[in-house]
Write a protein that holds these residues in place. Structure first.
Motif, PDB file in Angstrom:
ATOM      1  N   ALA A 175       0.843  -1.194   0.000  1.00 51.51           N
ATOM      2  CA  ALA A 175       0.000   0.000   0.000  1.00 51.51           C
ATOM      3  C   ALA A 175       0.878   1.244   0.000  1.00 51.51           C
ATOM      4  O   ALA A 175       1.746   1.403   0.863  1.00 51.51           O
ATOM      5  N   CYS A 176       0.632   2.143  -0.973  1.00 52.39           N
ATOM      6  CA  CYS A 176       1.422   3.371  -1.025  1.00 52.39           C
ATOM      7  C   CYS A 176       0.514   4.581  -0.798  1.00 52.39           C
ATOM      8  O   CYS A 176      -0.703   4.481  -0.851  1.00 52.39           O
ATOM      9  N   ASP A 177       1.138   5.712  -0.545  1.00 50.83           N
ATOM     10  CA  ASP A 177       0.418   6.935  -0.202  1.00 50.83           C
ATOM     11  C   ASP A 177       0.162   7.741  -1.470  1.00 50.83           C
ATOM     12  O   ASP A 177       1.090   8.230  -2.096  1.00 50.83           O
ATOM     13  N   LEU A 178      -1.084   7.888  -1.821  1.00 45.76           N
ATOM     14  CA  LEU A 178      -1.443   8.594  -3.058  1.00 45.76           C
ATOM     15  C   LEU A 178      -1.562  10.101  -2.887  1.00 45.76           C
ATOM     16  O   LEU A 178      -1.921  10.810  -3.834  1.00 45.76           O
ATOM     17  N   THR A 179      -1.269  10.609  -1.686  1.00 48.80           N
ATOM     18  CA  THR A 179      -1.407  12.053  -1.446  1.00 48.80           C
ATOM     19  C   THR A 179      -0.636  12.906  -2.460  1.00 48.80           C
ATOM     20  O   THR A 179      -1.209  13.849  -3.017  1.00 48.80           O
ATOM     21  N   PRO A 180       0.656  12.623  -2.715  1.00 48.72           N
ATOM     22  CA  PRO A 180       1.359  13.471  -3.693  1.00 48.72           C
ATOM     23  C   PRO A 180       0.695  13.452  -5.070  1.00 48.72           C
ATOM     24  O   PRO A 180       0.666  14.461  -5.775  1.00 48.72           O
ATOM     25  N   PHE A 181       0.154  12.306  -5.457  1.00 51.61           N
ATOM     26  CA  PHE A 181      -0.522  12.167  -6.753  1.00 51.61           C
ATOM     27  C   PHE A 181      -1.711  13.125  -6.836  1.00 51.61           C
ATOM     28  O   PHE A 181      -1.883  13.856  -7.811  1.00 51.61           O
ATOM     29  N   PHE A 182      -2.523  13.179  -5.765  1.00 52.22           N
ATOM     30  CA  PHE A 182      -3.700  14.045  -5.787  1.00 52.22           C
ATOM     31  C   PHE A 182      -3.358  15.507  -5.575  1.00 52.22           C
ATOM     32  O   PHE A 182      -4.040  16.400  -6.085  1.00 52.22           O
ATOM     33  N   GLU A 183      -2.249  15.760  -4.848  1.00 51.79           N
ATOM     34  CA  GLU A 183      -1.807  17.153  -4.707  1.00 51.79           C
ATOM     35  C   GLU A 183      -1.422  17.724  -6.062  1.00 51.79           C
ATOM     36  O   GLU A 183      -1.733  18.875  -6.383  1.00 51.79           O
ATOM     37  N   LYS A 184      -0.744  16.898  -6.866  1.00 50.13           N
ATOM     38  CA  LYS A 184      -0.349  17.364  -8.193  1.00 50.13           C
ATOM     39  C   LYS A 184      -1.581  17.544  -9.089  1.00 50.13           C
ATOM     40  O   LYS A 184      -1.616  18.422  -9.952  1.00 50.13           O
ATOM     41  N   TRP A 185      -2.574  16.713  -8.885  1.00 48.97           N
ATOM     42  CA  TRP A 185      -3.841  16.846  -9.623  1.00 48.97           C
ATOM     43  C   TRP A 185      -4.425  18.234  -9.393  1.00 48.97           C
ATOM     44  O   TRP A 185      -4.863  18.924 -10.311  1.00 48.97           O
ATOM     45  N   GLN A 186      -4.432  18.688  -8.138  1.00 47.69           N
ATOM     46  CA  GLN A 186      -4.944  20.013  -7.793  1.00 47.69           C
ATOM     47  C   GLN A 186      -4.031  21.105  -8.335  1.00 47.69           C
ATOM     48  O   GLN A 186      -4.493  22.129  -8.830  1.00 47.69           O
ATOM     49  N   ARG A 187      -2.703  20.869  -8.258  1.00 48.12           N
ATOM     50  CA  ARG A 187      -1.754  21.887  -8.742  1.00 48.12           C
ATOM     51  C   ARG A 187      -1.911  22.110 -10.236  1.00 48.12           C
ATOM     52  O   ARG A 187      -1.674  23.206 -10.738  1.00 48.12           O
ATOM     53  N   LEU A 216      -1.984  16.056 -15.820  1.00 46.97           N
ATOM     54  CA  LEU A 216      -1.937  16.831 -17.064  1.00 46.97           C
ATOM     55  C   LEU A 216      -3.016  16.353 -18.036  1.00 46.97           C
ATOM     56  O   LEU A 216      -3.626  17.156 -18.744  1.00 46.97           O
ATOM     57  N   ASN A 217      -3.261  15.051 -18.066  1.00 47.36           N
ATOM     58  CA  ASN A 217      -4.320  14.520 -18.915  1.00 47.36           C
ATOM     59  C   ASN A 217      -5.674  15.109 -18.517  1.00 47.36           C
ATOM     60  O   ASN A 217      -6.473  15.514 -19.369  1.00 47.36           O
ATOM     61  N   ARG A 218      -5.919  15.184 -17.188  1.00 43.79           N
ATOM     62  CA  ARG A 218      -7.184  15.773 -16.734  1.00 43.79           C
ATOM     63  C   ARG A 218      -7.239  17.252 -17.095  1.00 43.79           C
ATOM     64  O   ARG A 218      -8.281  17.770 -17.511  1.00 43.79           O
ATOM     65  N   ALA A 219      -6.130  17.966 -16.936  1.00 44.77           N
ATOM     66  CA  ALA A 219      -6.103  19.393 -17.296  1.00 44.77           C
ATOM     67  C   ALA A 219      -6.477  19.566 -18.769  1.00 44.77           C
ATOM     68  O   ALA A 219      -7.191  20.504 -19.145  1.00 44.77           O
ATOM     69  N   TRP A 220      -6.011  18.655 -19.614  1.00 41.99           N
ATOM     70  CA  TRP A 220      -6.321  18.710 -21.052  1.00 41.99           C
ATOM     71  C   TRP A 220      -7.819  18.544 -21.303  1.00 41.99           C
ATOM     72  O   TRP A 220      -8.415  19.247 -22.129  1.00 41.99           O
ATOM     73  N   THR A 221      -8.470  17.637 -20.563  1.00 43.68           N
ATOM     74  CA  THR A 221      -9.904  17.451 -20.783  1.00 43.68           C
ATOM     75  C   THR A 221     -10.655  18.713 -20.393  1.00 43.68           C
ATOM     76  O   THR A 221     -11.619  19.109 -21.052  1.00 43.68           O
ATOM     77  N   LEU A 222     -10.218  19.373 -19.324  1.00 42.10           N
ATOM     78  CA  LEU A 222     -10.902  20.595 -18.881  1.00 42.10           C
ATOM     79  C   LEU A 222     -10.606  21.761 -19.807  1.00 42.10           C
ATOM     80  O   LEU A 222     -11.452  22.626 -20.028  1.00 42.10           O
ATOM     81  N   LEU A 223      -9.393  21.781 -20.356  1.00 39.52           N
ATOM     82  CA  LEU A 223      -9.046  22.833 -21.322  1.00 39.52           C
ATOM     83  C   LEU A 223      -9.991  22.773 -22.514  1.00 39.52           C
ATOM     84  O   LEU A 223     -10.340  23.793 -23.116  1.00 39.52           O
TER      85      LEU A 223
END
Lengths: 238, 109, 125
Positions: free
Chosen positions: A99-111, A170-177
């Motif tokens: 089990a790993c900590d996904l916090t950095p992954f979601f922080e970057k999602w917000q950034r 970045l992929n999510r940012a592209w969909t919102l763009l």
């Protein structure tokens, strides 16, 4: 069928692989193997899963060096010389065992401003979205991301560049763009054009090769590169 | 890597593509003709064309290489922001300086 | 405190993706660029010999007739061509509509570089 010699990562970053002998069965998945170990060999094993049918992404782990959904990986397809090696996802802090900590992954999602910014309120009429415009088609091609972090774990640029936002964000940012309803694209472009943004991507395409939903973050990031270049030329970005 | 460096990197890459193709043609031509120094310098000395072509080539290549080296150093070494800036500029000055020296050597009489 | 020696220290293995064709293409692109950047100052210094005298450059050119040097030069032609071809693949990828199966393009870049290198050696021999 002979037993499988399964090496499971135990501990944190300074842990080690521990070997278990697990009975092999027909139609068995890697998640089945991990579950068997926890139930019959070592109840202290930590791992994550939820739906076990390939739609939530919680069971993502590193199998024989590659990140995959373990509930959708048949052991028959990945066993090599009777052995299997299972570890936590790469590029993320290890909490315990698998089990790993996904916090950095979601922080970057917000950034990366991966959050929808509405333009209308509930008092306005709903905006009509035509499904066949090029922008909507581009957004739809990338929208099925369930944040499983497999692409993030597969990416060497994430590994080598701690500030890199990563393929999923970045992929999510592209969909919102490409979402005509979104009002936050000025800030979003600035966010993904900053250091660690889309320009850090070298198009290794490990993300695209490993995405279990067959998404293509490399293509989305290429779109972001074009969008930021165009904005820069128009004088809208520094 | 930031937006400005990225644009400069890709722009110099696009510029270098035809220049490199030309350079490869020159190499392949020269390799089949066993040119001596006299033969080479006979063509390049006083030539605005060769001077302009290789002058542009040197500046573009020095820029492209300096940014590339910075990116590699950022990902594969522990250099901080200031070290990376210093490395990039040092590489650019070295390559552009030596390169323009070489162009001058074969073009100026 | 987990007192493990450095030789026993292991990290979870996560390098499986480094066998993929497109990742290897990116590595070849990076390493060829690095090698070319290292070679360039030597190339420029050799040409600057002309500043000393024509004879100095001539002496250097005669040295390059050595077969071992020719093989090294062939290597440089290979590096330049492979870096150029890989770079063009990237520019196309980033600026034109997406197309799949780029492994073939990456392989094509390698083959093109090989052809250029061999052509050079044949002509120089």
């Amino acid at each position: 069928m002979p037993d499988i010699e399964v090496s499971l990562w135990r501990g944190k970053a300074d842990g080690r692989y521990q070997v278990y002998r697990v009975p092999q069965r027909d139609n068995q998945t890697v998640l089945d193997v991990v579950t068997w170990v926890q139930r019959h060999a070592d109840p202290s094993l930590a791992y994550r899963f939820a739906c076990r049918v390939g739609m939530c992404g919680s069971c993502a782990m590193t199998v024989n060096g590659r990140p995959r959904w373990t509930c959708r990986t048949h052991t028959a397809k990945v066993i090599v010389a009777g052995k299997l090696e299972i570890g936590p996802l790469a590029n993320l802090p290890i909490i315990k065992d698998l089990a790993c900590d996904l916090t950095p992954f979601f922080e970057k999602w917000q950034r990366a401003k991966g959050r929808f910014e509405p333009r209308l309120t509930r008092r306005d009429a709903a905006q009509r979205v035509i499904p066949t415009t090029p922008a909507r088609l581009a957004a739809d091609a990338a929208i099925e991301c369930i944040n499983c972090a497999v692409c993030y774990a597969a990416c060497d640029t994430v590994k080598w560049n701690p500030g890199y936002l990563g393929p999923a964000a970045l992929n999510r940012a592209w969909t919102l763009l490409n979402d005509e309803r979104d009002a936050g694209n000025r800030q979003r472009l600035a966010a993904i054009a900053a250091v660690g943004g889309c320009h850090a991507c070298h198009s290794h395409q490990s993300c695209q090769q490993h995405c279990p939903n067959h998404l293509n973050p490399t293509a989305s990031i290429a779109g972001l590169k074009r969008a930021t270049m165009a904005a820069y030329i128009r004088g809208e970005l520094e | 890597m930031n937006l400005r460096l990225y644009i400069l990197q890709r722009a110099t890459a696009a510029l270098l593509a035809p220049l490199v193709l030309m350079h490869l043609s020159v190499i392949l031509y020269a390799s089949g003709h066993d040119l001596s120094a006299a033969a080479i310098l006979g063509r390049t000395r006083g030539s605005v064309l060769w001077g302009g072509f290789y002058g542009l080539f040197v500046v573009a290549a020095a820029t492209h290489a300096a940014i590339g080296l910075r990116v590699i150093a950022a990902e594969w070494t522990g250099l901080g922001r200031r070290g990376l800036e210093a490395l990039m500029w040092a590489a650019f000055v070295l390559l552009a300086g030596l390169g323009l020296l070489a162009v001058a050597a074969v073009v100026l009489a | 405190m987990n007192a493990k020696s450095n030789s026993e220290r292991r990290l979870p293995n996560s390098a499986g993706h480094r066998r993929d064709a497109l990742w290897l293409a990116a590595l070849v692109h990076r390493l060829s660029g690095l090698a070319l950047a290292g070679f360039l100052p030597l190339h420029f210094l050799a040409l600057a010999l002309a500043l000393k005298s024509e004879a100095a450059l001539d002496g250097f050119l005669r040295w390059t007739a050595n077969p071992a040097v020719k093989v090294a030069e062939m290597g440089l032609v290979f590096l330049l061509t492979v870096h150029l071809a890989g770079g063009i693949r990237l520019l196309v990828l980033e600026n034109t509509p997406w197309f799949g199966q780029q492994q073939r393009l990456a392989a094509g870049a390698l083959i093109l570089a090989g052809i250029a290198a061999v052509a050079f050696l044949v002509r120089a021999a």
